[in-house]
Design a protein around this motif. Sequence first.
Motif, PDB file in Angstrom:
ATOM      1  N   ARG A 132      -9.107  16.801  -9.045  1.00  0.00           N
ATOM      2  CA  ARG A 132      -8.635  15.426  -9.586  1.00  0.00           C
ATOM      3  C   ARG A 132      -9.665  14.378  -9.176  1.00  0.00           C
ATOM      4  O   ARG A 132     -10.536  14.510  -8.372  1.00  0.00           O
ATOM      5  CB  ARG A 132      -7.260  14.902  -8.859  1.00  0.00           C
ATOM      6  CG  ARG A 132      -6.116  15.803  -9.231  1.00  0.00           C
ATOM      7  CD  ARG A 132      -5.701  15.653 -10.636  1.00  0.00           C
ATOM      8  NE  ARG A 132      -4.700  16.468 -10.973  1.00  0.00           N
ATOM      9  CZ  ARG A 132      -4.150  16.583 -12.273  1.00  0.00           C
ATOM     10  NH1 ARG A 132      -4.637  15.534 -13.195  1.00  0.00           N
ATOM     11  NH2 ARG A 132      -3.191  17.321 -12.629  1.00  0.00           N
ATOM     12  N   ARG A 133      -9.978  13.262  -9.983  1.00  0.00           N
ATOM     13  CA  ARG A 133     -10.740  12.239  -9.635  1.00  0.00           C
ATOM     14  C   ARG A 133     -10.259  11.109  -8.637  1.00  0.00           C
ATOM     15  O   ARG A 133      -9.163  10.474  -9.003  1.00  0.00           O
ATOM     16  CB  ARG A 133     -10.894  11.243 -11.025  1.00  0.00           C
ATOM     17  CG  ARG A 133     -11.816  12.130 -12.061  1.00  0.00           C
ATOM     18  CD  ARG A 133     -11.976  11.032 -13.039  1.00  0.00           C
ATOM     19  NE  ARG A 133     -10.902  10.689 -13.887  1.00  0.00           N
ATOM     20  CZ  ARG A 133     -10.288  11.063 -14.871  1.00  0.00           C
ATOM     21  NH1 ARG A 133     -10.400  12.390 -15.440  1.00  0.00           N
ATOM     22  NH2 ARG A 133      -9.134  10.454 -15.152  1.00  0.00           N
ATOM     23  N   LEU A 134     -10.604  11.274  -7.599  1.00  0.00           N
ATOM     24  CA  LEU A 134     -10.223  10.587  -6.287  1.00  0.00           C
ATOM     25  C   LEU A 134     -11.258  10.670  -5.235  1.00  0.00           C
ATOM     26  O   LEU A 134     -12.274  11.487  -5.196  1.00  0.00           O
ATOM     27  CB  LEU A 134      -8.917  11.170  -5.645  1.00  0.00           C
ATOM     28  CG  LEU A 134      -8.503  12.668  -5.758  1.00  0.00           C
ATOM     29  CD1 LEU A 134      -9.226  13.177  -4.766  1.00  0.00           C
ATOM     30  CD2 LEU A 134      -7.177  12.721  -5.404  1.00  0.00           C
TER      31      LEU A 134
ATOM     32  N   ILE B 211       0.658  -1.135  -0.063  1.00  0.00           N
ATOM     33  CA  ILE B 211      -0.057   0.098   0.134  1.00  0.00           C
ATOM     34  C   ILE B 211       0.757   1.319   0.023  1.00  0.00           C
ATOM     35  O   ILE B 211       1.840   1.369   0.964  1.00  0.00           O
ATOM     36  CB  ILE B 211      -0.733   0.002   1.246  1.00  0.00           C
ATOM     37  CG1 ILE B 211      -2.040  -1.166   1.270  1.00  0.00           C
ATOM     38  CG2 ILE B 211      -1.614   1.347   1.265  1.00  0.00           C
ATOM     39  CD1 ILE B 211      -3.064  -1.188   0.323  1.00  0.00           C
ATOM     40  N   VAL B 212       0.589   2.215  -0.846  1.00  0.00           N
ATOM     41  CA  VAL B 212       1.596   3.105  -1.007  1.00  0.00           C
ATOM     42  C   VAL B 212       0.949   4.553  -0.561  1.00  0.00           C
ATOM     43  O   VAL B 212      -0.062   4.758  -0.923  1.00  0.00           O
ATOM     44  CB  VAL B 212       2.148   3.504  -2.702  1.00  0.00           C
ATOM     45  CG1 VAL B 212       2.909   4.666  -2.843  1.00  0.00           C
ATOM     46  CG2 VAL B 212       2.738   2.143  -3.263  1.00  0.00           C
ATOM     47  N   PHE B 213       1.632   5.242   0.104  1.00  0.00           N
ATOM     48  CA  PHE B 213       1.273   6.466   0.659  1.00  0.00           C
ATOM     49  C   PHE B 213       2.093   7.622   0.204  1.00  0.00           C
ATOM     50  O   PHE B 213       3.328   7.724   0.075  1.00  0.00           O
ATOM     51  CB  PHE B 213       1.357   6.658   2.342  1.00  0.00           C
ATOM     52  CG  PHE B 213       0.789   5.621   3.032  1.00  0.00           C
ATOM     53  CD1 PHE B 213      -0.425   6.305   3.739  1.00  0.00           C
ATOM     54  CD2 PHE B 213       0.901   4.355   3.220  1.00  0.00           C
ATOM     55  CE1 PHE B 213      -1.251   5.473   4.631  1.00  0.00           C
ATOM     56  CE2 PHE B 213      -0.055   3.512   4.077  1.00  0.00           C
ATOM     57  CZ  PHE B 213      -0.893   4.037   4.501  1.00  0.00           C
TER      58      PHE B 213
ATOM     59  N   VAL C 283      -7.584  13.075   4.089  1.00  0.00           N
ATOM     60  CA  VAL C 283      -7.253  11.725   3.417  1.00  0.00           C
ATOM     61  C   VAL C 283      -7.829  11.260   2.083  1.00  0.00           C
ATOM     62  O   VAL C 283      -9.097  11.592   2.075  1.00  0.00           O
ATOM     63  CB  VAL C 283      -7.400  10.321   4.301  1.00  0.00           C
ATOM     64  CG1 VAL C 283      -6.833   9.323   3.775  1.00  0.00           C
ATOM     65  CG2 VAL C 283      -6.797  10.746   5.789  1.00  0.00           C
ATOM     66  N   VAL C 284      -7.069  11.198   0.981  1.00  0.00           N
ATOM     67  CA  VAL C 284      -7.489  11.018  -0.259  1.00  0.00           C
ATOM     68  C   VAL C 284      -7.263   9.490  -0.810  1.00  0.00           C
ATOM     69  O   VAL C 284      -6.143   8.938  -0.384  1.00  0.00           O
ATOM     70  CB  VAL C 284      -7.307  11.948  -1.424  1.00  0.00           C
ATOM     71  CG1 VAL C 284      -8.064  13.421  -1.017  1.00  0.00           C
ATOM     72  CG2 VAL C 284      -5.761  11.908  -1.444  1.00  0.00           C
ATOM     73  N   VAL C 285      -8.261   8.756  -1.398  1.00  0.00           N
ATOM     74  CA  VAL C 285      -7.775   7.466  -1.857  1.00  0.00           C
ATOM     75  C   VAL C 285      -8.009   7.203  -3.224  1.00  0.00           C
ATOM     76  O   VAL C 285      -8.864   7.736  -3.987  1.00  0.00           O
ATOM     77  CB  VAL C 285      -8.814   6.433  -1.124  1.00  0.00           C
ATOM     78  CG1 VAL C 285      -8.424   5.188  -1.503  1.00  0.00           C
ATOM     79  CG2 VAL C 285      -8.413   6.636   0.449  1.00  0.00           C
ATOM     80  N   ASN C 286      -6.903   6.586  -4.067  1.00  0.00           N
ATOM     81  CA  ASN C 286      -7.193   6.428  -5.312  1.00  0.00           C
ATOM     82  C   ASN C 286      -8.547   5.499  -5.672  1.00  0.00           C
ATOM     83  O   ASN C 286      -8.779   4.548  -4.991  1.00  0.00           O
ATOM     84  CB  ASN C 286      -6.091   5.395  -5.803  1.00  0.00           C
ATOM     85  CG  ASN C 286      -6.182   4.997  -7.442  1.00  0.00           C
ATOM     86  OD1 ASN C 286      -6.796   3.893  -7.613  1.00  0.00           O
ATOM     87  ND2 ASN C 286      -5.769   5.850  -8.515  1.00  0.00           N
ATOM     88  N   GLN C 287      -9.402   5.763  -6.691  1.00  0.00           N
ATOM     89  CA  GLN C 287     -10.541   5.054  -6.920  1.00  0.00           C
ATOM     90  C   GLN C 287     -10.469   3.473  -7.112  1.00  0.00           C
ATOM     91  O   GLN C 287     -11.342   2.749  -6.434  1.00  0.00           O
ATOM     92  CB  GLN C 287     -11.411   5.797  -8.005  1.00  0.00           C
ATOM     93  CG  GLN C 287     -11.786   7.193  -7.738  1.00  0.00           C
ATOM     94  CD  GLN C 287     -12.365   8.013  -8.720  1.00  0.00           C
ATOM     95  OE1 GLN C 287     -12.307   7.235 -10.044  1.00  0.00           O
ATOM     96  NE2 GLN C 287     -13.127   8.881  -8.722  1.00  0.00           N
ATOM     97  N   VAL C 288      -9.725   2.974  -7.878  1.00  0.00           N
ATOM     98  CA  VAL C 288      -9.234   1.823  -8.351  1.00  0.00           C
ATOM     99  C   VAL C 288      -8.702   1.058  -6.895  1.00  0.00           C
ATOM    100  O   VAL C 288      -9.132  -0.168  -6.691  1.00  0.00           O
ATOM    101  CB  VAL C 288      -8.246   1.627  -9.351  1.00  0.00           C
ATOM    102  CG1 VAL C 288      -8.088   0.021  -9.518  1.00  0.00           C
ATOM    103  CG2 VAL C 288      -8.769   2.116 -10.603  1.00  0.00           C
TER     104      VAL C 288
ATOM    105  N   GLY D 168      -2.787   6.491  -9.667  1.00  0.00           N
ATOM    106  CA  GLY D 168      -2.550   5.009  -9.029  1.00  0.00           C
ATOM    107  C   GLY D 168      -0.990   5.229  -8.776  1.00  0.00           C
ATOM    108  O   GLY D 168      -0.713   3.992  -8.405  1.00  0.00           O
ATOM    109  N   ALA D 169      -0.249   6.143  -8.723  1.00  0.00           N
ATOM    110  CA  ALA D 169       0.991   6.233  -8.306  1.00  0.00           C
ATOM    111  C   ALA D 169       1.041   5.848  -6.745  1.00  0.00           C
ATOM    112  O   ALA D 169       2.110   5.356  -6.153  1.00  0.00           O
ATOM    113  CB  ALA D 169       1.820   7.285  -8.701  1.00  0.00           C
ATOM    114  N   ALA D 170       0.110   6.381  -6.036  1.00  0.00           N
ATOM    115  CA  ALA D 170       0.004   6.162  -4.629  1.00  0.00           C
ATOM    116  C   ALA D 170      -1.558   5.652  -4.280  1.00  0.00           C
ATOM    117  O   ALA D 170      -2.543   6.134  -5.311  1.00  0.00           O
ATOM    118  CB  ALA D 170       0.036   7.379  -3.792  1.00  0.00           C
ATOM    119  N   ASP D 171      -1.704   4.903  -3.383  1.00  0.00           N
ATOM    120  CA  ASP D 171      -2.965   4.339  -3.051  1.00  0.00           C
ATOM    121  C   ASP D 171      -3.941   5.267  -2.118  1.00  0.00           C
ATOM    122  O   ASP D 171      -5.050   5.713  -2.295  1.00  0.00           O
ATOM    123  CB  ASP D 171      -3.007   3.108  -2.476  1.00  0.00           C
ATOM    124  CG  ASP D 171      -2.340   1.990  -3.189  1.00  0.00           C
ATOM    125  OD1 ASP D 171      -3.101   1.806  -4.233  1.00  0.00           O
ATOM    126  OD2 ASP D 171      -1.143   1.530  -2.746  1.00  0.00           O
TER     127      ASP D 171
END
Length: 220
Positions: free
Chosen positions: A81-83, A4-6, A185-190, A64-67
Amino acid sequence: MKDIVFALPKGRLADKTMELLAQIGITCPEMEENTRKLIFRNKELGYRFFLAKPSDVPTYVEYGAADIGVVGRDTIIEEDRRLYEVMDLGMGRCRMCVCGPESAREKLKHNELIRVATKYPHIAKDYFYNVKQQTVEIIKLNGSIELAPLVGLSEVIVDIVETGTTLKENGLMVLEEVCDISARVVVNQVSMKMENERITNILSGIREVLAKEQAIKNEQ
């Protein structure tokens, strides 16, 4: 197991975030070393971390470079951004405001055509055009925004206000509030779909820590 990448913003917010994560068992000793490394890893736990310019954090998360990322709400709105924006950490609380000399108050009240200097053109445009329905000329600046009305570049500015000391020292004041700002806190959609359980556990852990901290504050 995939790491898991932060993505964390360079500076004080990254330090505070790592302190928060440590309370739920997410640590990275590598980050405490005096090193020029750009990416830090806790192989045992399956986490990677990297520090980025705050305005770049949403981009890393969207692509997606970070989760997971941590960044101020001002940057989230400005970058658009889309997140998923999933949590308010309550850190770095401040306000996005329209500021200027007292003489500009009437121009805002009567929706006059004015110039607005800001580091946040997207936020300023949305506020004036969609909230106030006021036509303005927006001027993008990168340095000391307070200078703009002092030298006649603009009537007002849109900027972050924490204490208001800098405004006061330059004869400016808050004229209107645009929105509240704090770290989110933001999270990648995928990632939210593919790593749902692991990410949900991280978010649940953070929420528990924040709830305990709030309960202690309420008791004081």
